[in-house]
Design an enzyme around this catalytic site. Structure first.
Site, PDB file in Angstrom:
ATOM      1  N   ILE A 110      -4.085   4.566   0.970  1.00  0.00           N
ATOM      2  CA  ILE A 110      -4.550   4.939   2.308  1.00  0.00           C
ATOM      3  C   ILE A 110      -5.664   5.976   2.224  1.00  0.00           C
ATOM      4  O   ILE A 110      -6.607   5.957   3.027  1.00  0.00           O
ATOM      5  CB  ILE A 110      -3.380   5.486   3.152  1.00  0.00           C
ATOM      6  CG1 ILE A 110      -2.285   4.428   3.294  1.00  0.00           C
ATOM      7  CG2 ILE A 110      -3.852   5.943   4.527  1.00  0.00           C
ATOM      8  CD1 ILE A 110      -0.977   4.988   3.836  1.00  0.00           C
ATOM      9  N   PHE A 137       0.837  -1.192   0.000  1.00  0.00           N
ATOM     10  CA  PHE A 137       0.000   0.000   0.000  1.00  0.00           C
ATOM     11  C   PHE A 137       0.876   1.247   0.000  1.00  0.00           C
ATOM     12  O   PHE A 137       2.072   1.191   0.277  1.00  0.00           O
ATOM     13  CB  PHE A 137      -0.935   0.010   1.217  1.00  0.00           C
ATOM     14  CG  PHE A 137      -0.213   0.094   2.539  1.00  0.00           C
ATOM     15  CD1 PHE A 137       0.012   1.326   3.150  1.00  0.00           C
ATOM     16  CD2 PHE A 137       0.239  -1.046   3.184  1.00  0.00           C
ATOM     17  CE1 PHE A 137       0.684   1.408   4.364  1.00  0.00           C
ATOM     18  CE2 PHE A 137       0.910  -0.975   4.391  1.00  0.00           C
ATOM     19  CZ  PHE A 137       1.134   0.252   4.988  1.00  0.00           C
ATOM     20  N   CYS A 138       0.249   2.389  -0.320  1.00  0.00           N
ATOM     21  CA  CYS A 138       0.938   3.690  -0.294  1.00  0.00           C
ATOM     22  C   CYS A 138      -0.120   4.760  -0.068  1.00  0.00           C
ATOM     23  O   CYS A 138      -1.242   4.464   0.321  1.00  0.00           O
ATOM     24  CB  CYS A 138       1.725   3.916  -1.586  1.00  0.00           C
ATOM     25  SG  CYS A 138       0.700   3.911  -3.074  1.00  0.00           S
ATOM     26  N   THR A 139       0.210   6.006  -0.336  1.00  0.00           N
ATOM     27  CA  THR A 139      -0.707   7.113  -0.042  1.00  0.00           C
ATOM     28  C   THR A 139      -1.960   7.062  -0.907  1.00  0.00           C
ATOM     29  O   THR A 139      -3.081   7.025  -0.406  1.00  0.00           O
ATOM     30  CB  THR A 139      -0.007   8.463  -0.241  1.00  0.00           C
ATOM     31  OG1 THR A 139       1.180   8.496   0.532  1.00  0.00           O
ATOM     32  CG2 THR A 139      -0.920   9.613   0.181  1.00  0.00           C
ATOM     33  N   GLY A 173       2.661   9.037  -4.128  1.00  0.00           N
ATOM     34  CA  GLY A 173       1.244   8.929  -3.912  1.00  0.00           C
ATOM     35  C   GLY A 173       0.855   7.514  -3.557  1.00  0.00           C
ATOM     36  O   GLY A 173       1.686   6.653  -3.455  1.00  0.00           O
TER      37      GLY A 173
END
Length: 328
Positions: free
Chosen positions: A221, A192-194, A328
């Site tokens: 997220i 996962f990331c932003t 992102g």
């Protein structure tokens, strides 16, 4: 889209619509695409940064709901961009100083031009299915963001690569692969990331490295915090964002972190109580990394920014809160 609708309802507190977007798509001539997008942003009072590259488009923009939607309509009309991934949120004031539309080599810089997420990315996992996935002890969870982002919030059990830049991720994985995966059958890896773009590219890299069972959180997220009820959320802390809000929390409400304008790291309320923290000049982490002459320069810059703000102007040298827009 809900943020755009809410911001336009009469009686609501006026707010700025913020749209974080990306799309992996091959563009033939980015230079010809750049001008019309930038003109449309300026014409509609939309600020922020958009990156164009052969591999697609990425960035965050902010403005009035109508202005943002007009820019998004234009981008969606570009070849292959009808399914543009957009995460909407809001801000009480404009979170960007200016408008930038830039042509780059990559829209999210991994330094691996051979990676093509359009053909080799992992499987999407919807926010509603994420909790069960990462609660399974057989799932390896990897946070593909950088150390300063992970420091203020992440999911339980997530591995922190402790990278300072996304370019470091491939070397980190190759170095730690055996420790993480073991020597038997490869387990499921969830990343996962932003906003979804870095983990999507990271899954493509892992698949190229021979890891088949790899998935990533759709919308990152930001979409998880927007859609997951607080009582069932497994995200702990706040999520760093690449604009002047600095961080957001549950429901994408503006978070509690400020930014150290010397090193551009997020600083919590507790961090700001340190005797080494000086607004606009230093924090406890970077104080030893900078000289007194550098701090004097930061103080002067901060003084000029505050003076400009008092007169309702954007200081030409104002520091953007984002470290890199291609994150992102």
């Amino acid at each position: 889209m809900q943020a755009i609708m809410d911001a336009s309802i009469p009686g609501n507190v006026p707010s700025i619509c913020v749209a974080a977007l990306y799309r992996f798509m091959h563009f033939e001539d980015c230079q010809n695409l750049r001008g019309p997008i930038e003109h449309l942003c300026r014409e509609n009072g939309v600020r922020g940064t958009l990156l164009l590259a052969d591999e697609g488009i990425n960035g965050t923009i902010a403005g009035s709901p109508g202005g943002v939607e007009r820019v998004l309509d234009h981008i969606r009309a570009l070849p292959g961009c009808a399914d543009l991934d957009v995460k909407f949120s809001s801000a009480p004031t404009m979170p960007f100083h200016r408008t930038k539309v830039r042509v780059k080599r990559e829209i999210v810089t991994m330094g691996r031009p051979d990676i093509d997420p359009r053909t080799s990315a992992g499987t999407y996992v919807e926010p509603g299915d994420w909790n069960a996935l990462i609660a399974d002890p057989a799932t390896i969870v990897i946070d593909t963001r950088n150390d300063y982002e992970v420091a203020i919030g992440s999911f339980d059990r997530a591995i922190n690569p402790q990278t300072a830049d996304f370019r470091e991720f491939p070397d980190w994985f190759r170095r730690e692969r055996e420790r993480i995966l073991g020597t038997g059958m490869s387990p499921k890896i969830a990343m996962f990331c932003t906003g979804g773009i870095r983990c999507e590219k990271a899954t493509a890299f892992l698949k190229q490295e021979g890891v088949e069972d790899v998935v990533h959180l759709r919308g990152g997220i930001l979409r998880y915090l927007e859609t997951m009820p607080e009582e069932t959320s497994l995200f702990r802390g706040e999520c760093f964002v690449f604009d002047q809000r600095v961080s957001v929390g549950q429901g994408l409400a503006v978070g509690t972190h400020a930014l150290c304008f010397a090193c551009r790291r997020p600083v919590s309320h507790a961090d700001r109580q340190s005797p080494l923290y000086e607004e606009g000049a230093s924090c406890a982490v970077c104080h030893a990394e900078r000289s007194e002459s550098q701090r004097a320069s930061y103080r002067e810059r901060h003084r000029q920014e505050m003076r400009a703000a008092q007169h309702g102007q954007a200081h030409v040298g104002a520091v953007q809160t984002m470290r890199r827009i291609d994150a992102g």
